[in-house]
Design a protein around this motif. Structure first.
Motif, PDB file in Angstrom:
ATOM      1  N   ASP A 266       0.836  -1.202   0.000  1.00  0.00           N
ATOM      2  CA  ASP A 266       0.000   0.000   0.000  1.00  0.00           C
ATOM      3  C   ASP A 266       0.875   1.259   0.000  1.00  0.00           C
ATOM      4  O   ASP A 266       2.104   1.186  -0.140  1.00  0.00           O
ATOM      5  CB  ASP A 266      -0.981  -0.022   1.173  1.00  0.00           C
ATOM      6  CG  ASP A 266      -0.294   0.030   2.543  1.00  0.00           C
ATOM      7  OD1 ASP A 266       0.919   0.320   2.625  1.00  0.00           O
ATOM      8  OD2 ASP A 266      -0.993  -0.214   3.553  1.00  0.00           O
TER       9      ASP A 266
ATOM     10  N   THR B  58      -7.900  -4.137  -7.036  1.00  0.00           N
ATOM     11  CA  THR B  58      -9.236  -3.536  -7.063  1.00  0.00           C
ATOM     12  C   THR B  58      -9.715  -3.221  -5.650  1.00  0.00           C
ATOM     13  O   THR B  58     -10.197  -2.108  -5.373  1.00  0.00           O
ATOM     14  CB  THR B  58     -10.229  -4.476  -7.768  1.00  0.00           C
ATOM     15  OG1 THR B  58      -9.805  -4.670  -9.126  1.00  0.00           O
ATOM     16  CG2 THR B  58     -11.640  -3.893  -7.755  1.00  0.00           C
ATOM     17  N   ASP B  59      -9.556  -4.176  -4.744  1.00  0.00           N
ATOM     18  CA  ASP B  59      -9.949  -3.954  -3.349  1.00  0.00           C
ATOM     19  C   ASP B  59      -9.174  -2.787  -2.743  1.00  0.00           C
ATOM     20  O   ASP B  59      -9.747  -1.886  -2.128  1.00  0.00           O
ATOM     21  CB  ASP B  59      -9.692  -5.211  -2.511  1.00  0.00           C
ATOM     22  CG  ASP B  59     -10.744  -6.293  -2.708  1.00  0.00           C
ATOM     23  OD1 ASP B  59     -11.830  -5.999  -3.242  1.00  0.00           O
ATOM     24  OD2 ASP B  59     -10.464  -7.455  -2.335  1.00  0.00           O
TER      25      ASP B  59
ATOM     26  N   ALA C 109     -10.023   0.640  -3.986  1.00  0.00           N
ATOM     27  CA  ALA C 109     -11.381   1.035  -3.588  1.00  0.00           C
ATOM     28  C   ALA C 109     -11.458   1.348  -2.096  1.00  0.00           C
ATOM     29  O   ALA C 109     -12.524   1.692  -1.586  1.00  0.00           O
ATOM     30  CB  ALA C 109     -12.367  -0.076  -3.937  1.00  0.00           C
ATOM     31  N   GLY C 110     -10.322   1.216  -1.405  1.00  0.00           N
ATOM     32  CA  GLY C 110     -10.304   1.515   0.016  1.00  0.00           C
ATOM     33  C   GLY C 110     -10.815   0.394   0.891  1.00  0.00           C
ATOM     34  O   GLY C 110     -11.124   0.606   2.064  1.00  0.00           O
ATOM     35  N   ARG C 111     -10.902  -0.812   0.311  1.00  0.00           N
ATOM     36  CA  ARG C 111     -11.371  -1.976   1.067  1.00  0.00           C
ATOM     37  C   ARG C 111     -10.199  -2.841   1.486  1.00  0.00           C
ATOM     38  O   ARG C 111      -9.162  -2.851   0.812  1.00  0.00           O
ATOM     39  CB  ARG C 111     -12.296  -2.846   0.196  1.00  0.00           C
ATOM     40  CG  ARG C 111     -13.534  -2.160  -0.314  1.00  0.00           C
ATOM     41  CD  ARG C 111     -14.450  -3.171  -1.003  1.00  0.00           C
ATOM     42  NE  ARG C 111     -13.859  -3.773  -2.183  1.00  0.00           N
ATOM     43  CZ  ARG C 111     -14.098  -3.381  -3.433  1.00  0.00           C
ATOM     44  NH1 ARG C 111     -14.919  -2.368  -3.663  1.00  0.00           N
ATOM     45  NH2 ARG C 111     -13.536  -3.996  -4.452  1.00  0.00           N
ATOM     46  N   PRO C 112     -10.342  -3.605   2.570  1.00  0.00           N
ATOM     47  CA  PRO C 112      -9.326  -4.621   2.873  1.00  0.00           C
ATOM     48  C   PRO C 112      -9.288  -5.637   1.729  1.00  0.00           C
ATOM     49  O   PRO C 112     -10.328  -5.936   1.122  1.00  0.00           O
ATOM     50  CB  PRO C 112      -9.840  -5.269   4.159  1.00  0.00           C
ATOM     51  CG  PRO C 112     -10.833  -4.307   4.724  1.00  0.00           C
ATOM     52  CD  PRO C 112     -11.429  -3.570   3.568  1.00  0.00           C
TER      53      PRO C 112
ATOM     54  N   SER D  42      -9.690  -8.869   0.050  1.00  0.00           N
ATOM     55  CA  SER D  42     -10.567  -9.962   0.487  1.00  0.00           C
ATOM     56  C   SER D  42      -9.818 -11.289   0.618  1.00  0.00           C
ATOM     57  O   SER D  42     -10.116 -12.083   1.509  1.00  0.00           O
ATOM     58  CB  SER D  42     -11.753 -10.109  -0.469  1.00  0.00           C
ATOM     59  OG  SER D  42     -11.302 -10.347  -1.791  1.00  0.00           O
TER      60      SER D  42
END
Length: 197
Positions: free
Chosen positions: A124, A155-156, A159-162, A164
């Protein structure tokens, strides 16, 4: 301590020559919100089979600033095709959209704990590891693949997501360690995800 970098660990720095004639370290990619470091080579059928999918993934996320860095750490005594001259020729021929570095000492491969070619690491903005493992679920025959784990992780993250699925087992040839049989792996190297019995 695990052989391979664990999730949340910082990206080890490096200073390695590239096929474009320059030397690169992490600071050269400081502007990238996401950095993908992957261990690759010139000859492995898993690399050759999936290079075009990796190219497509790199190009897809390039507009979002994701930087891709390929590192070849294979012993050229074991695999002469992995020499720096062959790397330069391969990049001239293929024009891959990543920086291609040579880790002749294999120190960087050891620092990251590279298991196979290809083995992908996604970092990150703070350069903490958020994904490690395979690019796709069938790198040797990508016409049969069903999952692009690298694409999903990027993609995750963007998009600001953990992520998966943050860990998968890399699929490919083992890194060719200098002075060892070509199938040798360090005793402490192990699967990232336990295999089902």
């Amino acid at each position: 301590m695990a052989f391979t970098l664990s999730l949340g660990e910082q990206a080890p720095d490096f200073s390695l020559p590239a096929t474009d004639g320059n030397t690169y370290s992490l600071k050269n990619f400081a502007d990238a919100p996401v950095l993908v470091v992957f261990f690759t080579c010139n000859h492995c059928p898993y690399v050759l089979g999936s290079n075009e999918v990796t190219r497509a993934t790199a190009l897809k996320f390039k507009e979002q600033g994701v930087a891709f860095v390929g590192i070849n750490a294979n012993s050229e005594r074991t695999k002469p095709d992995d020499s720096f001259d062959h790397m330069v020729a391969r990049m001239q021929e293929q024009q891959f959209p990543w920086t291609y570095l040579r880790d002749l000492s294999q120190d960087v491969a050891r620092a990251y704990g590279a298991l196979r070619t290809p083995h992908f690491y996604v970092f990150d903005r703070e350069r903490k590891l958020v994904y490690s493992g395979r690019g796709v679920d069938n790198p040797r025959e990508t016409d049969k693949m069903t999952v692009n784990d690298l694409d999903n992780a990027l993609t995750d993250l963007l998009a600001g997501r953990p992520v998966s699925v943050p860990l998968t087992n890399p699929l490919g040839c083992n890194v060719k360690w200098d002075g060892q049989d070509e199938h040798w792996m360090p005793s402490e190297a192990c699967d990232l995800v336990p295999q089902a019995k």
